[in-house]
Design a protein around this motif. Sequence first.
Motif, mmCIF file in Angstrom:
data_model
loop_
_atom_site.group_PDB
_atom_site.id
_atom_site.type_symbol
_atom_site.label_atom_id
_atom_site.label_comp_id
_atom_site.label_asym_id
_atom_site.label_seq_id
_atom_site.Cartn_x
_atom_site.Cartn_y
_atom_site.Cartn_z
ATOM 1 N N MET A 1 0.838 -1.198 0.000
ATOM 2 C CA MET A 1 0.000 0.000 0.000
ATOM 3 C C MET A 1 0.876 1.252 0.000
ATOM 4 O O MET A 1 1.813 1.357 0.777
ATOM 5 N N ILE A 2 0.567 2.181 -0.887
ATOM 6 C CA ILE A 2 1.296 3.443 -0.967
ATOM 7 C C ILE A 2 0.576 4.470 -0.100
ATOM 8 O O ILE A 2 -0.599 4.772 -0.326
ATOM 9 N N ARG A 3 1.270 5.008 0.871
ATOM 10 C CA ARG A 3 0.684 5.974 1.803
ATOM 11 C C ARG A 3 0.957 7.392 1.298
ATOM 12 O O ARG A 3 2.103 7.769 1.086
ATOM 13 N N VAL A 4 -0.116 8.166 1.129
ATOM 14 C CA VAL A 4 -0.018 9.477 0.495
ATOM 15 C C VAL A 4 -0.484 10.582 1.435
ATOM 16 O O VAL A 4 -1.470 10.428 2.164
ATOM 17 N N GLY A 5 0.224 11.702 1.386
ATOM 18 C CA GLY A 5 -0.228 12.927 2.022
ATOM 19 C C GLY A 5 -0.410 13.980 0.948
ATOM 20 O O GLY A 5 0.329 13.985 -0.047
ATOM 21 N N LEU A 6 -1.388 14.857 1.115
ATOM 22 C CA LEU A 6 -1.643 15.907 0.131
ATOM 23 C C LEU A 6 -1.706 17.250 0.831
ATOM 24 O O LEU A 6 -2.433 17.404 1.819
ATOM 25 N N ILE A 28 -4.869 7.404 1.366
ATOM 26 C CA ILE A 28 -4.639 8.812 1.701
ATOM 27 C C ILE A 28 -4.574 8.931 3.219
ATOM 28 O O ILE A 28 -5.569 8.762 3.921
ATOM 29 N N GLU A 29 -3.392 9.207 3.725
ATOM 30 C CA GLU A 29 -3.171 9.267 5.168
ATOM 31 C C GLU A 29 -3.519 10.622 5.758
ATOM 32 O O GLU A 29 -3.987 10.696 6.903
ATOM 33 N N ALA A 30 -3.273 11.705 4.990
ATOM 34 C CA ALA A 30 -3.449 13.031 5.592
ATOM 35 C C ALA A 30 -3.663 14.103 4.530
ATOM 36 O O ALA A 30 -3.155 14.007 3.410
ATOM 37 N N ARG A 62 6.036 15.284 10.596
ATOM 38 C CA ARG A 62 6.544 14.758 11.869
ATOM 39 C C ARG A 62 5.707 13.597 12.373
ATOM 40 O O ARG A 62 6.229 12.630 12.919
ATOM 41 N N LYS A 63 4.399 13.694 12.177
ATOM 42 C CA LYS A 63 3.487 12.751 12.823
ATOM 43 C C LYS A 63 3.063 11.578 11.943
ATOM 44 O O LYS A 63 2.605 10.554 12.461
ATOM 45 N N GLU A 64 3.186 11.722 10.633
ATOM 46 C CA GLU A 64 2.694 10.691 9.723
ATOM 47 C C GLU A 64 3.838 9.943 9.044
ATOM 48 O O GLU A 64 4.913 10.496 8.831
ATOM 49 N N LYS A 65 3.586 8.718 8.705
ATOM 50 C CA LYS A 65 4.512 7.915 7.912
ATOM 51 C C LYS A 65 3.918 7.803 6.507
ATOM 52 O O LYS A 65 3.025 6.993 6.275
#
Length: 265
Positions: A1-6, A28-30, A62-65
Amino acid sequence: MIRVGLVGCGNIGNVHSNILKDMKQVQIEAFVDTNLDCALKYKEMYGTKDTRCYKSLSEMLRKEKIDVLHICTPHYLHVPMAIEAFQEKIHVFMEKPPAISKEEFSALKKAKQESGKELGICFQNRYNEATEKASEILESKILGKIKGARAFITWNRQADYYESGSWRGRWDTEGGGVLINQAIHTLDLLTYFLGKPEYVEASMKNHHLKEVIEVEDTIEAYITFASGIACFYATSAFVEDSPILLELVCEKGKVRIEGNCLEVT
């Protein structure tokens, strides 16, 4: 799974998010936006109950991977945000333009190389059906070598467009006008088909919004490539958004893209 932030929950962020939410291999993580309500709205439309929202990119990093950061912010934030992500060893996919100055672009390249991560710039017109078919024809050499090209962009942008965002129409935050914003995709296609430019002569003018914007609304350029020359004209001072015209003249015929239509003669 590819974890994405936008980061950047505005108009163009909608396009990215709408595609990401339907990709089975993506989570979509964040979402990040200085207006937290915008990020929360994105969560409702595109996220899950586990998607987090932040007002600060630094806090999110800082908080998300995450594996990839999508940057959908105003132009002047592209490079600083990309560098911040690279420093955290995160891949970056950003909207155009990649930078608003040569110094910024050099800093971006350096950060990307030091991180060992990938950088993607959103030049989606390369994947339009007409573009892909034109590329196929040109690569077949059935029309011979390219001798030259011409491109025309005649669009309309009025004061309300620039007033919709305080960063628009300013050298220090948008980095330019019609060239770096509206016409950049067509310029990209010229380099896609003809290669790296060798020489450029150009002039620019602000014709119709002198009291509203600092940047140009019209530009013309004579561009020399190893494979030929290109004449390029772009304006946002026309009365409507007309279909973009890109024509490639070859030894044995022409390839003409106008809007989504392809004509070979």
